[in-house]
Design a protein around this motif. Structure first.
Motif, PDB file in Angstrom:
ATOM      1  N   ARG A 204     -30.440 -40.751   6.352  1.00 30.73           N
ATOM      2  CA  ARG A 204     -29.226 -40.999   7.141  1.00 30.73           C
ATOM      3  C   ARG A 204     -28.388 -39.723   7.290  1.00 30.73           C
ATOM      4  O   ARG A 204     -27.816 -39.463   8.354  1.00 30.73           O
ATOM      5  N   VAL A 205     -28.298 -38.942   6.221  1.00 33.93           N
ATOM      6  CA  VAL A 205     -27.564 -37.680   6.313  1.00 33.93           C
ATOM      7  C   VAL A 205     -28.184 -36.806   7.393  1.00 33.93           C
ATOM      8  O   VAL A 205     -27.497 -36.287   8.280  1.00 33.93           O
ATOM      9  N   LYS A 206     -29.502 -36.654   7.333  1.00 34.91           N
ATOM     10  CA  LYS A 206     -30.150 -35.790   8.313  1.00 34.91           C
ATOM     11  C   LYS A 206     -30.055 -36.365   9.717  1.00 34.91           C
ATOM     12  O   LYS A 206     -29.798 -35.638  10.676  1.00 34.91           O
ATOM     13  N   ALA A 207     -30.234 -37.682   9.847  1.00 31.95           N
ATOM     14  CA  ALA A 207     -30.159 -38.315  11.170  1.00 31.95           C
ATOM     15  C   ALA A 207     -28.786 -38.119  11.796  1.00 31.95           C
ATOM     16  O   ALA A 207     -28.674 -37.839  12.999  1.00 31.95           O
ATOM     17  N   ASP A 208     -27.731 -38.277  11.004  1.00 34.19           N
ATOM     18  CA  ASP A 208     -26.374 -38.114  11.531  1.00 34.19           C
ATOM     19  C   ASP A 208     -26.124 -36.691  12.007  1.00 34.19           C
ATOM     20  O   ASP A 208     -25.538 -36.455  13.072  1.00 34.19           O
ATOM     21  N   VAL A 209     -26.574 -35.721  11.223  1.00 36.90           N
ATOM     22  CA  VAL A 209     -26.355 -34.314  11.589  1.00 36.90           C
ATOM     23  C   VAL A 209     -27.190 -33.947  12.815  1.00 36.90           C
ATOM     24  O   VAL A 209     -26.695 -33.303  13.750  1.00 36.90           O
ATOM     25  N   VAL A 210     -28.442 -34.358  12.820  1.00 40.20           N
ATOM     26  CA  VAL A 210     -29.330 -34.033  13.934  1.00 40.20           C
ATOM     27  C   VAL A 210     -28.822 -34.644  15.235  1.00 40.20           C
ATOM     28  O   VAL A 210     -28.845 -34.002  16.293  1.00 40.20           O
ATOM     29  N   ALA A 211     -28.368 -35.891  15.170  1.00 42.30           N
ATOM     30  CA  ALA A 211     -27.882 -36.554  16.380  1.00 42.30           C
ATOM     31  C   ALA A 211     -26.703 -35.817  16.990  1.00 42.30           C
ATOM     32  O   ALA A 211     -26.512 -35.815  18.215  1.00 42.30           O
ATOM     33  N   ALA A 212     -25.918 -35.158  16.143  1.00 39.21           N
ATOM     34  CA  ALA A 212     -24.748 -34.436  16.643  1.00 39.21           C
ATOM     35  C   ALA A 212     -25.082 -33.027  17.115  1.00 39.21           C
ATOM     36  O   ALA A 212     -24.293 -32.404  17.827  1.00 39.21           O
ATOM     37  N   ASP A 213     -26.262 -32.510  16.726  1.00 36.07           N
ATOM     38  CA  ASP A 213     -26.583 -31.117  17.045  1.00 36.07           C
ATOM     39  C   ASP A 213     -28.096 -30.947  17.037  1.00 36.07           C
ATOM     40  O   ASP A 213     -28.671 -30.434  16.079  1.00 36.07           O
ATOM     41  N   LEU A 214     -28.752 -31.342  18.136  1.00 39.11           N
ATOM     42  CA  LEU A 214     -30.208 -31.349  18.189  1.00 39.11           C
ATOM     43  C   LEU A 214     -30.792 -29.965  18.006  1.00 39.11           C
ATOM     44  O   LEU A 214     -31.791 -29.771  17.318  1.00 39.11           O
ATOM     45  N   ARG A 215     -30.183 -28.944  18.623  1.00 41.48           N
ATOM     46  CA  ARG A 215     -30.806 -27.623  18.672  1.00 41.48           C
ATOM     47  C   ARG A 215     -30.173 -26.598  17.741  1.00 41.48           C
ATOM     48  O   ARG A 215     -30.262 -25.403  17.966  1.00 41.48           O
ATOM     49  N   GLU A 216     -29.522 -27.070  16.699  1.00 41.00           N
ATOM     50  CA  GLU A 216     -29.003 -26.199  15.652  1.00 41.00           C
ATOM     51  C   GLU A 216     -28.059 -25.129  16.202  1.00 41.00           C
ATOM     52  O   GLU A 216     -28.132 -23.958  15.849  1.00 41.00           O
ATOM     53  N   SER A 217     -27.176 -25.546  17.084  1.00 43.01           N
ATOM     54  CA  SER A 217     -26.223 -24.588  17.639  1.00 43.01           C
ATOM     55  C   SER A 217     -25.039 -24.373  16.707  1.00 43.01           C
ATOM     56  O   SER A 217     -24.390 -23.344  16.738  1.00 43.01           O
ATOM     57  N   SER A 218     -24.751 -25.367  15.862  1.00 44.78           N
ATOM     58  CA  SER A 218     -23.584 -25.232  14.990  1.00 44.78           C
ATOM     59  C   SER A 218     -23.733 -26.103  13.741  1.00 44.78           C
ATOM     60  O   SER A 218     -24.183 -25.656  12.703  1.00 44.78           O
ATOM     61  N   LEU A 219     -23.377 -27.393  13.885  1.00 42.90           N
ATOM     62  CA  LEU A 219     -23.306 -28.296  12.741  1.00 42.90           C
ATOM     63  C   LEU A 219     -24.619 -28.372  11.966  1.00 42.90           C
ATOM     64  O   LEU A 219     -24.634 -28.394  10.733  1.00 42.90           O
ATOM     65  N   ARG A 220     -25.732 -28.397  12.685  1.00 33.48           N
ATOM     66  CA  ARG A 220     -27.015 -28.649  12.035  1.00 33.48           C
ATOM     67  C   ARG A 220     -27.388 -27.576  11.014  1.00 33.48           C
ATOM     68  O   ARG A 220     -28.208 -27.809  10.138  1.00 33.48           O
ATOM     69  N   GLU A 221     -26.799 -26.424  11.122  1.00 34.88           N
ATOM     70  CA  GLU A 221     -27.104 -25.375  10.145  1.00 34.88           C
ATOM     71  C   GLU A 221     -26.803 -25.813   8.715  1.00 34.88           C
ATOM     72  O   GLU A 221     -27.377 -25.257   7.774  1.00 34.88           O
ATOM     73  N   VAL A 222     -25.921 -26.804   8.538  1.00 33.55           N
ATOM     74  CA  VAL A 222     -25.594 -27.226   7.170  1.00 33.55           C
ATOM     75  C   VAL A 222     -26.829 -27.759   6.445  1.00 33.55           C
ATOM     76  O   VAL A 222     -26.891 -27.738   5.211  1.00 33.55           O
ATOM     77  N   LEU A 223     -27.827 -28.236   7.200  1.00 36.95           N
ATOM     78  CA  LEU A 223     -29.051 -28.745   6.591  1.00 36.95           C
ATOM     79  C   LEU A 223     -29.873 -27.621   5.958  1.00 36.95           C
ATOM     80  O   LEU A 223     -30.817 -27.881   5.216  1.00 36.95           O
ATOM     81  N   ASN A 224     -29.516 -26.383   6.260  1.00 34.77           N
ATOM     82  CA  ASN A 224     -30.219 -25.233   5.682  1.00 34.77           C
ATOM     83  C   ASN A 224     -29.572 -24.763   4.380  1.00 34.77           C
ATOM     84  O   ASN A 224     -29.828 -23.636   3.931  1.00 34.77           O
ATOM     85  N   TYR A 225     -28.728 -25.585   3.784  1.00 31.89           N
ATOM     86  CA  TYR A 225     -28.108 -25.217   2.511  1.00 31.89           C
ATOM     87  C   TYR A 225     -29.191 -24.858   1.496  1.00 31.89           C
ATOM     88  O   TYR A 225     -30.103 -25.649   1.231  1.00 31.89           O
ATOM     89  N   GLY A 226     -29.103 -23.658   0.942  1.00 33.97           N
ATOM     90  CA  GLY A 226     -30.084 -23.193  -0.032  1.00 33.97           C
ATOM     91  C   GLY A 226     -31.342 -22.601   0.558  1.00 33.97           C
ATOM     92  O   GLY A 226     -32.192 -22.077  -0.164  1.00 33.97           O
ATOM     93  N   HIS A 227     -31.479 -22.656   1.887  1.00 31.46           N
ATOM     94  CA  HIS A 227     -32.741 -22.267   2.507  1.00 31.46           C
ATOM     95  C   HIS A 227     -32.863 -20.767   2.786  1.00 31.46           C
ATOM     96  O   HIS A 227     -33.978 -20.255   2.862  1.00 31.46           O
ATOM     97  N   THR A 228     -31.754 -20.064   2.980  1.00 30.78           N
ATOM     98  CA  THR A 228     -31.863 -18.640   3.287  1.00 30.78           C
ATOM     99  C   THR A 228     -32.517 -17.899   2.116  1.00 30.78           C
ATOM    100  O   THR A 228     -33.502 -17.180   2.285  1.00 30.78           O
ATOM    101  N   PHE A 229     -31.988 -18.080   0.934  1.00 30.02           N
ATOM    102  CA  PHE A 229     -32.581 -17.470  -0.264  1.00 30.02           C
ATOM    103  C   PHE A 229     -33.914 -18.152  -0.590  1.00 30.02           C
ATOM    104  O   PHE A 229     -34.879 -17.495  -0.990  1.00 30.02           O
ATOM    105  N   GLY A 230     -33.978 -19.463  -0.403  1.00 27.83           N
ATOM    106  CA  GLY A 230     -35.206 -20.196  -0.705  1.00 27.83           C
ATOM    107  C   GLY A 230     -36.385 -19.730   0.134  1.00 27.83           C
ATOM    108  O   GLY A 230     -37.495 -19.531  -0.373  1.00 27.83           O
ATOM    109  N   HIS A 231     -36.172 -19.573   1.442  1.00 23.76           N
ATOM    110  CA  HIS A 231     -37.241 -19.086   2.303  1.00 23.76           C
ATOM    111  C   HIS A 231     -37.660 -17.671   1.904  1.00 23.76           C
ATOM    112  O   HIS A 231     -38.840 -17.305   1.998  1.00 23.76           O
TER     113      HIS A 231
END
Length: 365
Positions: free
Chosen positions: A221-248
């Protein structure tokens, strides 16, 4: 047990439950004649069972085996699948079904996005990571020697089928690694997730745990809500990348020998320390990162002799703009924000906070 359907912006559903294979033809959709099932080598029997079931439903179904895990996410494997589609005569009204973990989902989604500029794809994730992360949202991609997921496309699926029964045979290390993405959703948006995990850390390490279904549904549900508001990662959706910059970056430095969830776990602790050093986060919430992730058995430290390689990898992160590094951070529980162009001294200081000795307390799951 009942079936849960979570809509992603009204565009498609994520179906969660047990024994859901009968739902697949409805998600594939009417008018589809040919279906290609893409599965990793480890799931050959499952892929064939899905193929046979679709044939029994009247589809012309094919199965294509790809390498396991990140080895599948290459241009060479994508080209192999394009060849299969071409030889079988797939048209724009046909479909792909992915059966496997996050890497299979990423690959199959990318191939679907690029064949004839886009055909239908349905994801059947068989890992916790696939269910709560890769299969939901429409981000597809393959890796290059220069970095992870640098080649990709946004291509939402026609549906996602999360059959929880498949988790019962998932190795515990893989299940625990997937919990990193669940915990991430707790930190950025739904603290109830953290409360449930902390109330029964042992149960949260097992597919048979009492809260597992609720944890999965909340994360989706968290991911669905964020994705629905920002399909192409223009702004809000970046929050789903928490921990991913260093992780990647860890994944790349380790040549993808680290499980994704293990790397993201370290990445979340790193970015929590970075936020603390930048004056955005208090000590208590930083320590909560360590206690929750460490309590699950996830790594919270990484070897201390890799800073130049990690920094170089982070500069190629998709969230970077020019030479400016950008991080998703927290300024409080469930209060994500961005930290742009932090002082290099802060970056290295945060690395020192997650560094282990080279012999390593930070062991890859």
């Amino acid at each position: 047990m009942t079936t849960t359907r979570i809509s992603v912006g009204g565009d498609y559903d994520v179906v969660i439950g047990n024994g859901l294979l009968q739902e697949l033809p409805g998600l594939v959709g009417e008018g589809v004649q040919r279906v290609l099932i893409v599965h990793p080598r480890a799931l050959a029997a499952t892929g064939e069972a899905v193929r046979e079931d679709l044939v029994a439903q009247g589809f012309e179904a094919y199965a294509a085996e790809v390498p396991d895990a990140e080895e599948a996410k290459t241009a060479q494997v994508a080209a192999f699948l394009w060849g299969v589609l071409g030889q079988a005569g797939f048209t724009r009204s046909d479909a792909i079904v992915s059966v496997g973990g996050g890497a299979t989902t990423d690959l199959a989604g990318f191939v679907a996005a690029t064949w004839l500029r886009g055909i239908r794809v349905v994801h059947v994730p068989t890992t916790l990571l696939g269910m709560v992360d890769a299969a939901v949202g429409g981000k597809t991609g393959i890796n290059t020697p220069e970095g992870k997921n640098l080649v990709g496309a946004f291509h939402p699926p026609a549906g996602v089928l999360c059959d929880l029964t498949t988790l019962e045979t998932l190795p515990q290390h893989d299940f625990v690694a997937g919990m990193a993405e669940v915990v991430k959703c707790g930190f950025i948006a739904d603290p109830v997730i953290l409360n449930l995990v902390e109330s029964d850390l042992e149960g949260a390490r097992s597919a048979q745990g009492p809260h597992v279904r609720e944890l999965i549904e909340r994360a989706v549900r968290v991911k669905a809500d964020v994705v629905a508001a920002d399909l192409r990662e223009s702004s809000l959706r970046e929050v789903l990348n928490y921990g991913h910059t260093f992780g990647h970056a860890v994944e790349q430095v380790e040549r993808y020998a680290f499980r994704h969830g293990a790397a993201v776990s370290i990445g979340m602790v790193y970015v929590a320390e970075l936020a603390r050093l930048a004056g955005k986060l208090d000590d208590e919430l930083v320590e909560r990162h360590r206690s929750v992730l460490g309590g699950l058995g996830l790594p919270t430290t990484y070897r201390g002799d890799r800073w130049p390689q990690l920094l170089d990898a982070m500069k190629r992160d998709k969230k970077s703009r020019g030479s400016m590094l950008r991080f998703v951070v927290l300024q409080g529980l469930a209060r994500p924000a961005r930290l742009e162009g932090p002082d290099p001294a802060l970056l290295q200081a945060a690395y020192a906070e997650v560094s282990a000795d080279v012999t390593g307390r930070a062991v890859s799951l």
